[in-house]
Design a protein around this motif. Structure first.
Motif, mmCIF file in Angstrom:
data_model
loop_
_atom_site.group_PDB
_atom_site.id
_atom_site.type_symbol
_atom_site.label_atom_id
_atom_site.label_comp_id
_atom_site.label_asym_id
_atom_site.label_seq_id
_atom_site.Cartn_x
_atom_site.Cartn_y
_atom_site.Cartn_z
ATOM 1 N N ALA A 232 0.757 -1.132 0.063
ATOM 2 C CA ALA A 232 0.163 -0.626 0.008
ATOM 3 C C ALA A 232 1.029 1.369 -0.033
ATOM 4 O O ALA A 232 0.464 2.322 -1.342
ATOM 5 N N GLY A 233 1.935 1.495 0.790
ATOM 6 C CA GLY A 233 3.041 2.220 1.262
ATOM 7 C C GLY A 233 3.336 3.133 -0.171
ATOM 8 O O GLY A 233 3.079 3.901 -1.190
ATOM 9 N N THR A 234 4.074 1.408 -1.372
ATOM 10 C CA THR A 234 4.405 1.432 -2.787
ATOM 11 C C THR A 234 3.422 2.105 -3.424
ATOM 12 O O THR A 234 3.797 3.212 -4.376
ATOM 13 N N GLY A 235 2.498 1.611 -3.764
ATOM 14 C CA GLY A 235 1.525 2.329 -3.717
ATOM 15 C C GLY A 235 1.145 3.841 -3.581
ATOM 16 O O GLY A 235 0.928 4.342 -5.026
ATOM 17 N N PHE A 236 1.074 4.241 -3.502
ATOM 18 C CA PHE A 236 0.901 5.875 -2.580
ATOM 19 C C PHE A 236 2.183 5.939 -2.863
ATOM 20 O O PHE A 236 1.676 7.692 -3.546
ATOM 21 N N VAL A 237 3.160 5.814 -2.908
ATOM 22 C CA VAL A 237 4.712 6.640 -3.427
ATOM 23 C C VAL A 237 4.512 6.753 -4.876
ATOM 24 O O VAL A 237 4.818 7.496 -5.444
ATOM 25 N N ILE A 238 3.267 5.818 -5.122
ATOM 26 C CA ILE A 238 4.350 5.106 -7.003
ATOM 27 C C ILE A 238 2.579 6.892 -7.641
ATOM 28 O O ILE A 238 3.092 7.402 -7.931
ATOM 29 N N HIS A 239 1.586 6.818 -7.117
ATOM 30 C CA HIS A 239 0.273 7.314 -7.481
ATOM 31 C C HIS A 239 0.935 9.440 -6.831
ATOM 32 O O HIS A 239 0.654 10.311 -7.624
ATOM 33 N N SER A 240 1.880 9.281 -5.629
ATOM 34 C CA SER A 240 2.453 10.452 -5.572
ATOM 35 C C SER A 240 3.257 10.842 -6.637
ATOM 36 O O SER A 240 3.314 12.009 -6.837
ATOM 37 N N ASP A 241 4.433 9.957 -6.870
ATOM 38 C CA ASP A 241 5.942 10.171 -7.690
ATOM 39 C C ASP A 241 4.941 10.847 -9.160
ATOM 40 O O ASP A 241 5.420 11.207 -9.464
ATOM 41 N N GLN A 242 4.152 9.962 -9.668
ATOM 42 C CA GLN A 242 2.925 10.477 -10.448
ATOM 43 C C GLN A 242 2.836 11.219 -10.739
ATOM 44 O O GLN A 242 2.668 12.320 -11.969
ATOM 45 N N ALA A 243 1.562 11.901 -9.497
ATOM 46 C CA ALA A 243 1.156 13.188 -9.788
ATOM 47 C C ALA A 243 2.138 14.162 -9.803
ATOM 48 O O ALA A 243 1.677 15.401 -10.539
ATOM 49 N N ARG A 244 3.463 14.350 -8.702
ATOM 50 C CA ARG A 244 4.252 15.104 -9.208
ATOM 51 C C ARG A 244 4.842 14.759 -10.799
ATOM 52 O O ARG A 244 5.368 15.931 -11.012
ATOM 53 N N SER A 245 5.523 13.670 -11.148
ATOM 54 C CA SER A 245 5.556 14.037 -12.365
ATOM 55 C C SER A 245 4.806 14.770 -13.865
ATOM 56 O O SER A 245 5.128 15.506 -14.723
ATOM 57 N N ARG A 246 3.365 14.582 -13.006
ATOM 58 C CA ARG A 246 2.591 14.916 -14.534
ATOM 59 C C ARG A 246 2.604 16.511 -13.736
ATOM 60 O O ARG A 246 2.377 17.847 -15.023
ATOM 61 N N ALA A 247 2.440 17.327 -12.885
ATOM 62 C CA ALA A 247 2.732 18.263 -12.786
ATOM 63 C C ALA A 247 3.369 19.208 -12.875
ATOM 64 O O ALA A 247 3.890 20.542 -13.527
ATOM 65 N N GLU A 248 5.086 18.355 -13.086
ATOM 66 C CA GLU A 248 6.588 19.180 -13.378
ATOM 67 C C GLU A 248 6.266 19.160 -15.241
ATOM 68 O O GLU A 248 6.539 20.487 -15.784
ATOM 69 N N ILE A 249 5.892 17.638 -15.901
ATOM 70 C CA ILE A 249 5.439 18.393 -17.235
ATOM 71 C C ILE A 249 4.666 19.338 -17.423
ATOM 72 O O ILE A 249 4.917 20.335 -18.890
ATOM 73 N N LEU A 250 3.339 19.253 -16.773
ATOM 74 C CA LEU A 250 2.753 20.560 -16.910
ATOM 75 C C LEU A 250 3.026 22.031 -17.528
ATOM 76 O O LEU A 250 3.392 23.036 -17.649
ATOM 77 N N SER A 251 3.896 22.201 -15.638
ATOM 78 C CA SER A 251 4.879 23.263 -15.414
ATOM 79 C C SER A 251 6.265 23.525 -17.467
ATOM 80 O O SER A 251 6.120 24.181 -17.304
ATOM 81 N N ARG A 252 6.521 22.106 -17.490
ATOM 82 C CA ARG A 252 7.645 22.566 -18.580
ATOM 83 C C ARG A 252 6.552 22.640 -19.623
ATOM 84 O O ARG A 252 7.533 24.108 -20.753
ATOM 85 N N PHE A 253 5.410 22.484 -19.967
ATOM 86 C CA PHE A 253 4.316 22.831 -20.876
ATOM 87 C C PHE A 253 3.994 24.280 -21.028
ATOM 88 O O PHE A 253 4.712 24.761 -22.004
ATOM 89 N N ASN A 254 4.029 24.201 -20.170
ATOM 90 C CA ASN A 254 3.906 25.787 -19.529
ATOM 91 C C ASN A 254 5.121 26.641 -19.924
ATOM 92 O O ASN A 254 4.664 28.054 -20.104
ATOM 93 N N LEU A 255 6.472 26.362 -19.760
ATOM 94 C CA LEU A 255 6.889 27.650 -19.628
ATOM 95 C C LEU A 255 7.324 27.536 -21.461
ATOM 96 O O LEU A 255 8.252 28.236 -21.426
ATOM 97 N N ARG A 256 7.131 26.535 -22.497
ATOM 98 C CA ARG A 256 7.022 26.766 -23.261
ATOM 99 C C ARG A 256 6.413 28.451 -23.762
ATOM 100 O O ARG A 256 7.206 28.539 -24.566
ATOM 101 N N ALA A 257 5.423 28.205 -23.453
ATOM 102 C CA ALA A 257 4.874 29.441 -23.926
ATOM 103 C C ALA A 257 5.598 30.518 -23.611
ATOM 104 O O ALA A 257 5.502 31.373 -23.678
ATOM 105 N N GLU A 258 5.715 30.217 -22.347
ATOM 106 C CA GLU A 258 6.517 31.261 -21.695
ATOM 107 C C GLU A 258 7.392 31.603 -22.737
ATOM 108 O O GLU A 258 8.114 33.547 -23.186
#
Length: 507
Positions: A58-84
């Protein structure tokens, strides 16, 4: 080029009891107690181990889920940075262009009388399709294309951007309608001092014409399905990476949901193929906004589908679970690394010709070969050199020599496609790299088109110089890929051989 296993332990077996009277005697009560304690202890251990395993999974699943959410946030941040980053480049481009306007106008259009020829030459050199010159009161002094009916007309009372320039401000306009055949335009308006007081030069870019801006919009993002739009404050399209003919209502017609969503800085919306995200960045000093949009399935393709692998972790052992977590984290790290873009996209163009400079070529050429490899298509690199430029400079002057370089750049822009990377590497050296659209795959048709274009240019009457280009071509084949450096060496060698051949023929 002148100028990257543990063996299982043997189970202990209890000795087989000897058959006889002794084996039929009842067991002592303490033996029942000991066996019950052992059974209870084993069950407890299994329960604890199971609980620990479940907790770990369960802890591993939580870590993966959190890492996925963090990765998505970083990817979206990079996507927004392209526009800037894109907006910063456009702001730099506009600032440089208006500065060149003011400097050129101060040198050529500041006298008492202004030559129509000097006015036209300056306009075409700056790459504008039309232009106006007004006095400090907003009355038209010169116009290109020539329209005598506009001379003396007071445009200051009609156009607010011009009135701002009359007060001394450098102004970049939004989309302006015109009655001329060129259709809607944007204006680069630069006031400058003259003998008779402040004058205003208005450089006009027709939205229907290809430009450095429209070429640049095709390079902002490599996300599949991305759409890039440059719009004014009213959402009217100035330029885009759409293959369709450009028009002021193109965004509204092609993606009405995105057009409606521009009332917010950035966010998500329902695109034609499903959920999509967009980012908006203002171009400082202008009423322009850069909009970058793409389907979420493509933006997050590197981290998609992680939820589908979580259930099998329940059935995995602790070691396998730990290994799976490590593998997934490594995969996510690589995915995040792929989303990082080089931010050095500013100053990619050559000031004299308006095409890419050496840095622009170096940034875009490698990416073009990656795109060609992904699509399984051949690419061609052409090195070019203007022949006898020293003779032109020595006999006709360096200004005419500059005209020859500008003429060569224009021929390349009109001969090759917008998707091709066309650059001036320095001096009289140019290069073109592009994905070949189809057979033949030797690039001969590209050189033939250029040869014919040069011939038509030299056939003009009254040309002050004869334009001659030497060229060398090398082909990149996805079935036998080579480094870009090898292509450059081959193209440079062939260009030099072509130049030597032309010299021998001229003797």
């Amino acid at each position: 080029m002148r100028s990257h296993a543990t063996l299982p332990r043997e189970e202990k077996r209890s000795p087989t009891p000897e058959r006889g009277a002794a084996s039929q005697l009842p067991e002592a009560p303490e033996k029942f107690t000991t066996r019950a304690k052992r059974s209870l202890s084993g069950n407890t251990s299994r329960v604890i181990a199971s609980a620990l395993s479940i907790a770990l999974l369960a802890g591993t699943g939580f870590v993966i889920h959190s890492d996925q959410a963090r990765s998505r946030a970083e990817i979206l941040s990079r996507f927004n940075l392209r526009a800037e980053i894109g907006a910063q480049f456009l702001q730099s481009y506009v600032t440089e262009l208006t500065q060149r306007e003011a400097e050129a106008a101060s040198g050529k259009l500041a006298g008492v009388a202004v030559s129509q020829r000097a006015f036209v030459d300056m306009t075409t050199t700056l790459g504008f399709q039309a232009a106006l010159l007004t006095g400090r009161s907003g009355h038209v002094l010169r116009v290109y294309p020539n329209n005598r009916s506009l001379i003396g007309t007071d445009l200051g009372a009609k156009y607010e951007p011009l009135r701002q320039a009359m007060r001394g401000a450098v102004v970049v306009s939004g989309v302006q309608p015109t009655g001329a055949a060129m259709g809607p335009v944007v204006g680069m308006i630069a006031p400058f001092p003259s003998i008779q007081g402040r004058r205003i030069y208005v450089g006009v870019l027709a939205l229907s014409k290809a430009s450095v801006v429209s070429s640049y919009l095709r390079t902002i993002s490599t996300v599949r399905g991305v759409s890039v739009w440059l719009v004014d404050g009213a959402g009217q399209t100035i330029a885009s990476n759409s293959p369709r003919p450009q028009s002021v209502d193109l965004l509204k017609r092609e993606d009405p949901a995105l057009f409606a969503g521009l009332t917010t800085p950035d966010g998500d919306y329902e695109g034609r193929t499903g959920p999509a995200d967009f980012a908006v960045a203002d171009v400082a000093g202008t009423p322009w906004r850069l909009v970058v949009a793409a389907p979420e399935a493509q933006i997050f393709i590197a981290v998609g589908g992680l939820g589908s692998v979580v259930p099998w972790l329940v059935f995995a052992g602790l070691v396998l679970a730990a290994g799976a977590v490590a593998l997934l984290q490594m995969k996510l790290s690589k995915a995040r690394a792929k989303q990082l873009d080089h931010v050095g996209l500013l100053s990619l163009t050559d000031a004299m010709t308006g095409i890419y400079n050496r840095r622009g070529y170096e940034v875009l050429a490698s990416q073009l070969l990656k795109d060609a490899a992904r699509e399984g298509r051949c690419a061609a690199l052409i090195f070019l050199d203007v022949n006898d430029l020293k003779t032109i400079n020595d006999t006709l002057g360096h200004a005419v020599g500059d005209d020859a370089i500008i003429a060569a750049a224009r021929l390349l822009r009109t001969t090759f496609r917008d998707a091709d990377v066309i650059a001036r590497l320095g001096g009289d050296e140019f290069c073109v790299i592009g994905v070949l659209p189809g057979p033949p795959m030797d690039g001969s048709s590209q050189l033939l088109r250029l040869h014919n274009a040069v011939g038509l240019y030299n056939a003009r009457e009254g040309a002050p110089f004869h334009l001659s280009l030497s060229g060398g071509l090398s082909i990149w084949d996805p079935s036998a890929p080579r480094p870009l450096k090898d292509l450059e060496i081959e193209a440079d060698r062939r260009m030099y051989a072509d130049k030597q051949s032309k010299r021998l023929k001229a003797m």
